[in-house]
Design a protein around this motif. Structure first.
Motif, mmCIF file in Angstrom:
data_model
loop_
_atom_site.group_PDB
_atom_site.id
_atom_site.type_symbol
_atom_site.label_atom_id
_atom_site.label_comp_id
_atom_site.label_asym_id
_atom_site.label_seq_id
_atom_site.Cartn_x
_atom_site.Cartn_y
_atom_site.Cartn_z
ATOM 1 N N ASP A 197 -21.450 7.584 20.648
ATOM 2 C CA ASP A 197 -22.001 8.917 20.449
ATOM 3 C C ASP A 197 -23.147 8.831 19.458
ATOM 4 O O ASP A 197 -23.118 8.012 18.536
ATOM 5 N N ALA A 198 -24.162 9.666 19.598
ATOM 6 C CA ALA A 198 -25.299 9.617 18.676
ATOM 7 C C ALA A 198 -26.109 10.902 18.807
ATOM 8 O O ALA A 198 -26.051 11.593 19.819
ATOM 9 N N GLY A 199 -26.879 11.189 17.771
ATOM 10 C CA GLY A 199 -27.797 12.318 17.829
ATOM 11 C C GLY A 199 -27.172 13.629 17.399
ATOM 12 O O GLY A 199 -25.986 13.702 17.074
ATOM 13 N N GLU A 200 -27.987 14.664 17.418
ATOM 14 C CA GLU A 200 -27.586 15.969 16.885
ATOM 15 C C GLU A 200 -27.406 17.031 17.955
ATOM 16 O O GLU A 200 -27.327 18.218 17.636
ATOM 17 N N VAL A 201 -27.355 16.628 19.233
ATOM 18 C CA VAL A 201 -27.065 17.577 20.297
ATOM 19 C C VAL A 201 -25.886 17.056 21.108
ATOM 20 O O VAL A 201 -25.557 15.869 21.048
ATOM 21 N N ARG A 202 -25.250 17.953 21.866
ATOM 22 C CA ARG A 202 -24.140 17.585 22.739
ATOM 23 C C ARG A 202 -24.220 18.415 24.020
ATOM 24 O O ARG A 202 -24.770 19.515 24.025
ATOM 25 N N TYR A 203 -23.634 17.899 25.079
ATOM 26 C CA TYR A 203 -23.492 18.645 26.324
ATOM 27 C C TYR A 203 -22.676 19.909 26.053
ATOM 28 O O TYR A 203 -21.658 19.867 25.358
ATOM 29 N N ASP A 204 -23.116 21.030 26.603
ATOM 30 C CA ASP A 204 -22.472 22.325 26.350
ATOM 31 C C ASP A 204 -21.278 22.518 27.297
ATOM 32 O O ASP A 204 -21.328 23.291 28.255
ATOM 33 N N LYS A 205 -20.194 21.834 26.993
ATOM 34 C CA LYS A 205 -18.990 21.901 27.820
ATOM 35 C C LYS A 205 -18.378 23.295 27.800
ATOM 36 O O LYS A 205 -17.818 23.751 28.804
ATOM 37 N N GLY A 206 -18.467 23.980 26.657
ATOM 38 C CA GLY A 206 -17.879 25.302 26.561
ATOM 39 C C GLY A 206 -18.475 26.286 27.551
ATOM 40 O O GLY A 206 -17.773 27.164 28.071
ATOM 41 N N TYR A 207 -19.762 26.154 27.841
ATOM 42 C CA TYR A 207 -20.427 27.072 28.764
ATOM 43 C C TYR A 207 -20.416 26.560 30.202
ATOM 44 O O TYR A 207 -20.141 27.314 31.137
ATOM 45 N N TYR A 208 -20.685 25.265 30.385
ATOM 46 C CA TYR A 208 -20.854 24.729 31.733
ATOM 47 C C TYR A 208 -19.590 24.111 32.319
ATOM 48 O O TYR A 208 -19.519 23.864 33.515
ATOM 49 N N GLY A 209 -18.584 23.843 31.488
ATOM 50 C CA GLY A 209 -17.360 23.243 31.998
ATOM 51 C C GLY A 209 -17.453 21.735 32.106
ATOM 52 O O GLY A 209 -18.356 21.099 31.553
#
Length: 270
Positions: A227-239
Motif C-alpha cells: 500500500d502507498a500514497g494518500e488516496v484509496r479506492y472509494d469502496k464505501g461508495y462504489y462497492g
C-alpha cells in the motif's frame, strides 16, 4: 530488468528472480505458517483482527472457507502468545523487511516503463504493507472457485509462495493460468498501481480456481500487499471491485475516468 517489463505488459503480471537465501526464508516462513494454523482455535483467536493485522476465520458456510493471518510491521503480539506465535510473527516481520529490495526493483522498473515515479512512494510505505497468510480448507462437493474474480486495491501485490496451482489472471479477455516458478516471485498492479501510473499499468483482475489437489489437501499461500500514497479506492461508495470491473473494464480506461474512483485515504472505508 527487461524480462520483468516484458512479463508485465505481455501477460499482465511481473515475474522476479530472488536469491536462494530469500527463497529459503520464504520456505521457512511457509512452514511457520503451517505450525501456526495447526494450533487450536482457542490459541489462534487470541490474535483478534485489527487494522495492524491479526487472525480471521471464515466458516464452512462462507463463500471461501479459509483462515487468514494479516501481518504488518505494526502488529503486536497479544498476551498469552505461544512460542509458535512469537516465532511466526517475528520471522514474518523480518521477511517483510527483506522484501523491500524486491519491491523497489519492481517499482523502479514500472516507473521507467510508464514514465511515472512510484519508487519513492513504495520505499516510504513499508509500515503500510501487509503480508497475508492464507489457508483454504479441504472441501467436499462441487467447488469451482476458492477466490472469486476481483481486483486488489493496493499499489502492488506480490505472491511469494503457493502450495498448489490455481491462480489465474484475466488477460486479453481470457482466464490464463499463472504457474509459480521456483526461485521467482510473481505479482501485479492493484488499483493504486493503476492510479499512480496514470493507467500506464492496469490493475489485474484475477481469481483462484479449485483443483482436485486443493479440494483434497487444502491450499496455502503467502502474499504481500504493498500500500502507498494518500488516496484509496472509494469502496464505501462504489462497492467491491468485482462489482465495478467484473471483466477487466479498467484495462483500457483513460486516467481521467479512472481517477473518479479514489478519495483521500483518511476518508476511505477499509
Amino acid at each position: 530488468m527487461n524480462k520483468v517489463v516484458v512479463d508485465l505488459f505481455a501477460n499482465g503480471y511481473f515475474s522476479v528472480p530472488i536469491s536462494e537465501e530469500l527463497t529459503a526464508k520464504i520456505n521457512r516462513l511457509s512452514g511457520l505458517w503451517n505450525k501456526f494454523y495447526g494450533q487450536t482455535f482457542v490459541e489462534k483467536e487470541k490474535h483478534f483482527f485489527s487494522n495492524a493485522g491479526g487472525y480471521e476465520y471464515r466458516p464452512p458456510n462462507s463463500l471461501d472457507h479459509k483462515e487468514t493471518f494479516h501481518l504488518s510491521l505494526m502488529y503486536e503480539l497479544p498476551e498469552g502468545a505461544t512460542n509458535v506465535d512469537v516465532e511466526f510473527v517475528t520471522f514474518g516481520k523480518k521477511v517483510i523487511q527483506e522484501l523491500l529490495d524486491v519491491v523497489k526493483f519492481v517499482a523502479d522498473t514500472t516507473s521507467a516503463a510508464t514514465k511515472t515515479d512510484i519508487t519513492d512512494l513504495v520505499a516510504d510505505s513499508i509500515s503500510k504493507w501487509t503480508m497475508r497468510f492464507l489457508h483454504y480448507f479441504p472441501v467436499q462437493g462441487k467447488v469451482d472457485l476458492l477466490a472469486a474474480p476481483h481486483i486488489d486495491k493496493g499499489m502492488l501485490t506480490v505472491h511469494l509462495t503457493e502450495s498448489t496451482h490455481g491462480f489465474q489472471a484475466l488477460w486479453q479477455e481470457e482466464w490464463q493460468d499463472v504457474p509459480g516458478v521456483p526461485g521467482f516471485v510473481f505479482g501485479y498492479a492493484g488499483m493504486l498501481g493503476q492510479y499512480h501510473t496514470k493507467c500506464g499499468i492496469p490493475a489485474l483482475c484475477h481469481q483462484v480456481v479449485a483443483s482436485p489437489e486443493s479440494m483434497m489437501q487444502g491450499r496455502t499461500s503467502i502474499v504481500l500487499f504493498v500500500d502507498a500514497g494518500e488516496v484509496r479506492y472509494d469502496k464505501g461508495y462504489y462497492g467491491s471491485s468485482q462489482e465495478v470491473f467484473p471483466a477487466g473494464e479498467n484495462y483500457a480506461m483513460p486516467f481521467e475516468a479512472f481517477e473518479q474512483f479514489f478519495i483521500p485515504a483518511e476518508e476511505a472505508v477499509l
